[in-house]
Write a protein that holds these residues in place. Structure first.
Motif, PDB file in Angstrom:
ATOM      1  N   PHE A 232      -3.540   1.941   3.142  1.00 45.10           N
ATOM      2  CA  PHE A 232      -2.155   2.397   3.306  1.00 45.10           C
ATOM      3  C   PHE A 232      -1.635   3.076   2.035  1.00 45.10           C
ATOM      4  N   GLY A 233      -2.276   2.768   0.912  1.00 41.77           N
ATOM      5  CA  GLY A 233      -1.954   3.503  -0.309  1.00 41.77           C
ATOM      6  C   GLY A 233      -2.342   4.969  -0.151  1.00 41.77           C
ATOM      7  N   VAL A 234      -3.521   5.186   0.448  1.00 41.32           N
ATOM      8  CA  VAL A 234      -3.995   6.552   0.714  1.00 41.32           C
ATOM      9  C   VAL A 234      -3.013   7.241   1.667  1.00 41.32           C
ATOM     10  N   LEU A 235      -2.672   6.524   2.748  1.00 38.85           N
ATOM     11  CA  LEU A 235      -1.751   7.102   3.735  1.00 38.85           C
ATOM     12  C   LEU A 235      -0.391   7.414   3.091  1.00 38.85           C
ATOM     13  N   GLY A 236       0.106   6.435   2.306  1.00 31.55           N
ATOM     14  CA  GLY A 236       1.403   6.624   1.649  1.00 31.55           C
ATOM     15  C   GLY A 236       1.391   7.806   0.699  1.00 31.55           C
ATOM     16  N   PHE A 237       0.270   7.959  -0.012  1.00 35.95           N
ATOM     17  CA  PHE A 237       0.131   9.068  -0.955  1.00 35.95           C
ATOM     18  C   PHE A 237       0.252  10.401  -0.221  1.00 35.95           C
TER      19      PHE A 237
ATOM     20  N   ALA B  92       5.360  26.583   0.759  1.00 33.08           N
ATOM     21  CA  ALA B  92       4.000  26.602   0.211  1.00 33.08           C
ATOM     22  C   ALA B  92       3.615  25.219  -0.293  1.00 33.08           C
ATOM     23  N   PHE B  93       2.422  24.783   0.070  1.00 33.97           N
ATOM     24  CA  PHE B  93       1.971  23.441  -0.302  1.00 33.97           C
ATOM     25  C   PHE B  93       1.167  23.498  -1.594  1.00 33.97           C
ATOM     26  N   ASP B  94       1.555  22.654  -2.524  1.00 32.98           N
ATOM     27  CA  ASP B  94       0.870  22.627  -3.815  1.00 32.98           C
ATOM     28  C   ASP B  94      -0.322  21.676  -3.723  1.00 32.98           C
ATOM     29  N   ARG B  95      -1.534  22.262  -3.814  1.00 30.02           N
ATOM     30  CA  ARG B  95      -2.720  21.411  -3.646  1.00 30.02           C
ATOM     31  C   ARG B  95      -3.297  20.968  -4.991  1.00 30.02           C
ATOM     32  N   SER B  96      -2.621  21.326  -6.077  1.00 35.43           N
ATOM     33  CA  SER B  96      -3.167  20.983  -7.384  1.00 35.43           C
ATOM     34  C   SER B  96      -3.296  19.467  -7.519  1.00 35.43           C
ATOM     35  N   GLY B  97      -4.417  19.045  -8.002  1.00 38.09           N
ATOM     36  CA  GLY B  97      -4.630  17.613  -8.225  1.00 38.09           C
ATOM     37  C   GLY B  97      -5.077  16.857  -7.001  1.00 38.09           C
ATOM     38  N   LEU B  98      -5.223  17.578  -5.887  1.00 38.31           N
ATOM     39  CA  LEU B  98      -5.576  16.880  -4.651  1.00 38.31           C
ATOM     40  C   LEU B  98      -6.995  16.306  -4.716  1.00 38.31           C
ATOM     41  N   LEU B  99      -7.921  17.083  -5.293  1.00 39.66           N
ATOM     42  CA  LEU B  99      -9.312  16.627  -5.405  1.00 39.66           C
ATOM     43  C   LEU B  99      -9.376  15.381  -6.295  1.00 39.66           C
ATOM     44  N   LEU B 100      -8.617  15.451  -7.392  1.00 41.09           N
ATOM     45  CA  LEU B 100      -8.564  14.316  -8.315  1.00 41.09           C
ATOM     46  C   LEU B 100      -7.999  13.080  -7.604  1.00 41.09           C
ATOM     47  N   ALA B 101      -6.977  13.328  -6.781  1.00 43.04           N
ATOM     48  CA  ALA B 101      -6.356  12.226  -6.036  1.00 43.04           C
ATOM     49  C   ALA B 101      -7.365  11.590  -5.103  1.00 43.04           C
ATOM     50  N   VAL B 102      -8.154  12.417  -4.424  1.00 44.52           N
ATOM     51  CA  VAL B 102      -9.153  11.893  -3.483  1.00 44.52           C
ATOM     52  C   VAL B 102     -10.182  11.045  -4.243  1.00 44.52           C
ATOM     53  N   ILE B 103     -10.621  11.535  -5.412  1.00 43.02           N
ATOM     54  CA  ILE B 103     -11.599  10.769  -6.216  1.00 43.02           C
ATOM     55  C   ILE B 103     -10.998   9.423  -6.633  1.00 43.02           C
ATOM     56  N   LEU B 104      -9.729   9.477  -7.048  1.00 47.20           N
ATOM     57  CA  LEU B 104      -9.031   8.260  -7.487  1.00 47.20           C
ATOM     58  C   LEU B 104      -8.904   7.252  -6.343  1.00 47.20           C
ATOM     59  N   LEU B 105      -8.601   7.777  -5.160  1.00 48.10           N
ATOM     60  CA  LEU B 105      -8.444   6.905  -3.989  1.00 48.10           C
ATOM     61  C   LEU B 105      -9.788   6.273  -3.617  1.00 48.10           C
TER      62      LEU B 105
ATOM     63  N   GLY C 194       0.823  -1.210   0.000  1.00 50.20           N
ATOM     64  CA  GLY C 194       0.000   0.000   0.000  1.00 50.20           C
ATOM     65  C   GLY C 194       0.853   1.254   0.000  1.00 50.20           C
ATOM     66  N   LEU C 195       1.784   1.325   0.962  1.00 54.20           N
ATOM     67  CA  LEU C 195       2.604   2.535   1.115  1.00 54.20           C
ATOM     68  C   LEU C 195       3.420   2.851  -0.128  1.00 54.20           C
ATOM     69  N   TYR C 196       3.920   1.799  -0.774  1.00 46.82           N
ATOM     70  CA  TYR C 196       4.822   2.037  -1.902  1.00 46.82           C
ATOM     71  C   TYR C 196       4.130   1.864  -3.251  1.00 46.82           C
ATOM     72  N   SER C 197       3.572   0.679  -3.489  1.00 50.61           N
ATOM     73  CA  SER C 197       3.067   0.384  -4.837  1.00 50.61           C
ATOM     74  C   SER C 197       1.787   1.153  -5.155  1.00 50.61           C
ATOM     75  N   VAL C 198       0.776   1.025  -4.269  1.00 52.74           N
ATOM     76  CA  VAL C 198      -0.517   1.652  -4.559  1.00 52.74           C
ATOM     77  C   VAL C 198      -0.363   3.168  -4.655  1.00 52.74           C
ATOM     78  N   SER C 199       0.348   3.748  -3.678  1.00 50.86           N
ATOM     79  CA  SER C 199       0.491   5.211  -3.693  1.00 50.86           C
ATOM     80  C   SER C 199       1.303   5.666  -4.907  1.00 50.86           C
ATOM     81  N   GLU C 200       2.320   4.876  -5.278  1.00 48.28           N
ATOM     82  CA  GLU C 200       3.154   5.216  -6.442  1.00 48.28           C
ATOM     83  C   GLU C 200       2.305   5.183  -7.722  1.00 48.28           C
ATOM     84  N   ALA C 201       1.457   4.144  -7.840  1.00 52.03           N
ATOM     85  CA  ALA C 201       0.609   4.018  -9.033  1.00 52.03           C
ATOM     86  C   ALA C 201      -0.380   5.178  -9.118  1.00 52.03           C
ATOM     87  N   LEU C 202      -0.963   5.539  -7.966  1.00 51.24           N
ATOM     88  CA  LEU C 202      -1.934   6.643  -7.960  1.00 51.24           C
ATOM     89  C   LEU C 202      -1.255   7.960  -8.319  1.00 51.24           C
ATOM     90  N   GLU C 203      -0.070   8.157  -7.773  1.00 53.65           N
ATOM     91  CA  GLU C 203       0.685   9.383  -8.079  1.00 53.65           C
ATOM     92  C   GLU C 203       1.015   9.425  -9.572  1.00 53.65           C
TER      93      GLU C 203
END
Lengths: 502, 165
Positions: free
Chosen positions: A420-425, B82-95, A212-221
């Motif tokens: 943990f992917g969320v947390l890692g992200f 300064a914290f860059d919040r760009s894409g944060l909403l998209l990230a939340v939707i993706l998660l 989760g910390l590494y793979s999932v968060s890396e893929a999402l990023e």
């Protein structure tokens, strides 16, 4: 039977055509299994176990040795190229291996990783051959008090290399320690923070957390970068092989990592995770370029990789000499030996000499086969970087979640990996290091149990606990690790002051 | 007010978002602390007992989380951080979508849930067109099913497909 006679007997077994073919097959399968997130060497051997029931026990163990070494190296490939550590032992390789790949030095990182795995593996196997009886006696003298001190030393060590992120690192390590208390208490049987979920009775799955910390968060990023059009495909710059400067920087790190890995690997339960953390911390302290760590330092790849493979050989010492598994993988191998009706322990070298020496000599053969197989494959592995970014990221996400599910066929564990992917992200986004969380989680249980057992044995006296020689030495080393960076500027100022007055 | 706020923040900065992390860790520590009294403290001759380590770890997380909160407040007005919040909403939707995918596996089975999720990701994130997204989604699902189910022999959730897998 002396060592040389034993080795001769072992090599005659290992070089039998069938066994040689099984070694090659084991290394090949191991590399691919190690690359899969969640499927480390223990899972790989467990998966192959049913296929070996009809086989000769020596041949089966030879196959397992190949898988063991192959998977240890395979974990580093996904760590370097995709920032996905297959298991806890590969986490430290990710820290500098992936930045090297991002700088266009993926080939060099893979070469260094293969060379370090070979060097570490060789140091470990030579140690296993020559020092097994002596070291196993030393390992027995390592009681709960000594284990506790070693765990404290590891935690202090990890905090020492958190330059510029000390507070965030302490938060991560504390959270890891707290997570490690989830599950049934080994000593009293009390349920702790299990929320009535059977999946949590054995604690939070380490594999799920790492993936989760590494793979999932890396893929999402990575997917976010694709969406924003900022994804930059990794490319190989210059020669695939490591440059002379990179070799020079990495050569002693390999040797030191091998020694650290073997010594820590011998201690039952300590395993590759602690060995790689120790190796990384050591290299960072000794390096002339500590500022490059985390940004693609060759020593940061070589040391932990050597330690990882050396610890695999180290873990075989208590398995073969005492019948005590030193790691998760050797625990599976112990189970396999018992299925074949063989009880490892002091009698193994007399009652089943062909098996004991066959395994040891096959570790030499596997190590050589692995490096011969790994180096030509570097070019093929690098082609993974050319896969379309979106397909790569979705593939990583799919493999990661399925890999975690596959370990225990549990969707709850897959959900834990996503959590943990969320947390890692967010940890990554806000500048929190994730490696201390993994170390905290890995050590928490062992630290607690060791301290509680040690206090019971010492009749509740903390004083007699810290008066034990190894304990006091390790705790003194902790104090030094904490104080030295603070004392160094004072010493420098004192030296420059005395020079001026002269 | 410290009187040092002379430079405007970056266009996408939202430094208050940094407080999410220390506050989350402190909340987690409190969540664990609340459950501490529920742990059976019978120690059977064990000097420290089963509550000792969780108490120490909760304490350490509260202390370090508190220190982190103070650190975050300190850097909050610093434009350099300064914290860059760009894409944060998209990230939340993706998660959330990923979490929904794992949940859906229990009802739809692995192949169906993965197929739908992957197609949606290809279509939404990389905007490759529906037909290409469908092909890629189905192809990736087929590869994963082949590797995990047929090669490694792992029984994946079947869902409505039942014995088809």
């Amino acid at each position: 039977m002396d060592t040389l006679q034993g080795l001769a007997l072992g090599f005659s077994t290992s070089f039998a055509p069938v066994n040689l073919a099984l070694t090659v097959l084991g290394c090949f399968l191991g590399i691919w299994i190690g690359m899969m997130p969640g499927l480390g060497p223990a899972a790989g051997i467990a998966l192959l176990l049913p296929f070996t029931y009809g086989m000769d026990p020596t041949s089966a163990l030879i196959l397992f040795c190949g898988v063991y070494f192959g998977a240890m190296y395979g974990g580093s490939i996904s760590s370097i190229l995709l920032a996905i550590p297959g298991d806890a032992g590969s986490v430290m390789t990710t820290l500098d291996g992936n930045p090297m790949a991002r700088k266009g030095r993926a080939g060099a990182a893979l070469f260094l990783s293969a060379a370090s795995s070979f060097t570490g593996g060789t140091i470990g196997i030579v140690g296993l051959t020559l020092l097994a009886p002596t070291i196993s006696k030393l390992a027995i003298s390592f009681g709960p008090a000594e284990y506790f001190a070693l765990m404290v030393f590891a935690l202090v060590g990890v905090v020492s290399f958190l330059q510029g992120a000390m507070v965030q690192g302490l938060v991560a390590v504390s959270f890891g320690l707290l997570l490690g208390t989830v599950g049934i208490d080994m000593q009293s049987g009390a349920m702790r923070f299990t929320l009535d979920q059977p999946e949590l009775y054995d604690g939070v799955s380490l594999i799920a957390v790492i993936v989760g910390l590494y793979s999932v968060s890396e893929a999402l990023e990575g997917m976010l970068h694709v969406k924003h059009g900022t994804a930059t495909p990794m490319a190989q710059h210059g020669k695939i092989r490591a440059s002379r400067a990179e070799w020079l920087r990495a050569r002693w790190a390999m040797v030191r990592g091998g020694l650290i890995g073997f010594i820590v690997g011998v201690l039952p339960g300590a395993g590759a995770t602690i060995a790689t953390f120790f190796s990384y911390a050591t290299e960072m302290k000794l390096s002339k370029h500590p500022e490059e760590f985390g940004k693609g330092a060759p020593e940061g790849v070589a040391g932990p990789e050597a330690a990882n493979n050396a610890s695999a050989s180290g873990a075989m010492v208590p398995l073969l000499t005492l019948g005590i598994p030193g790691s998760g993988t050797t625990a599976v191998m112990l189970g396999a030996l018992m299925i074949y009706g063989i009880q490892p322990g002091p009698q193994l070298f007399t009652e089943h000499a062909a098996i004991a020496w066959g395994v040891i000599s096959d570790l030499y053969v596997s190590n050589i086969v692995l490096v011969l197989m790994a180096i030509p494959l570097v070019g093929i592995f690098i082609k993974m970087l050319k896969i379309e970014q979106m397909l790569l990221n979705v593939g990583i996400l799919g493999i990661s979640i399925t890999g975690v599910y596959a370990v225990n066929l549990s969707l709850v564990e897959a959900a834990i990996a996503v959590a943990f992917g969320v947390l890692g992200f967010f940890m990554r986004r806000f500048g929190y290091p994730t490696a201390p969380l993994v170390l905290g989680l890995t050590l928490s249980r062992l630290l607690e149990q060791s301290l509680r057992q040690a206090l019971i044995l010492e009749g509740g006296s903390w004083l007699s606990l810290i008066q034990r020689p190894i304990v006091s030495m390790l705790l003194a080393a902790c104090v030094l690790v904490v104080l030295l960076p603070r004392l160094r500027p004072l010493l420098t100022r004192f030296k420059s002051g005395s020079a001026t007055s002269q | 007010m410290n009187g040092t706020k002379t430079q405007p923040h970056a266009p996408h900065s939202a430094n208050w978002l940094r407080l999410i992390m220390p506050l989350s860790f402190i909340s987690l520590a409190i969540g664990f602390a609340v459950q501490l009294p529920g742990i059976d403290a019978t120690s059977n001759g064990d000097i420290l007992g089963p509550r000792w380590m969780p108490t120490v770890a909760v304490g350490a997380l509260l202390l370090s989380g508190g220190a982190d909160l103070v650190r975050t407040f300190r850097i909050n007005n610093d434009p350099a951080h300064a914290f860059d919040r760009s894409g944060l909403l998209l990230a939340v939707i993706l998660l959330i979508a990923t979490a929904a995918y794992v949940t859906a596996m229990a009802f739809l089975g692995y192949a169906l849930a993965s197929g739908i999720f992957f197609i949606a990701l290809f279509y939404w994130i990389s905007s490759q067109g529906l037909v290409r997204s469908i092909w890629k989604g189905i192809g990736l699902t087929a590869v994963l099913v082949a590797v995990f189910h047929f090669v490694l022999g792992i029984s994946l959730p079947t869902g409505p497909l039942g014995g088809f897998l």
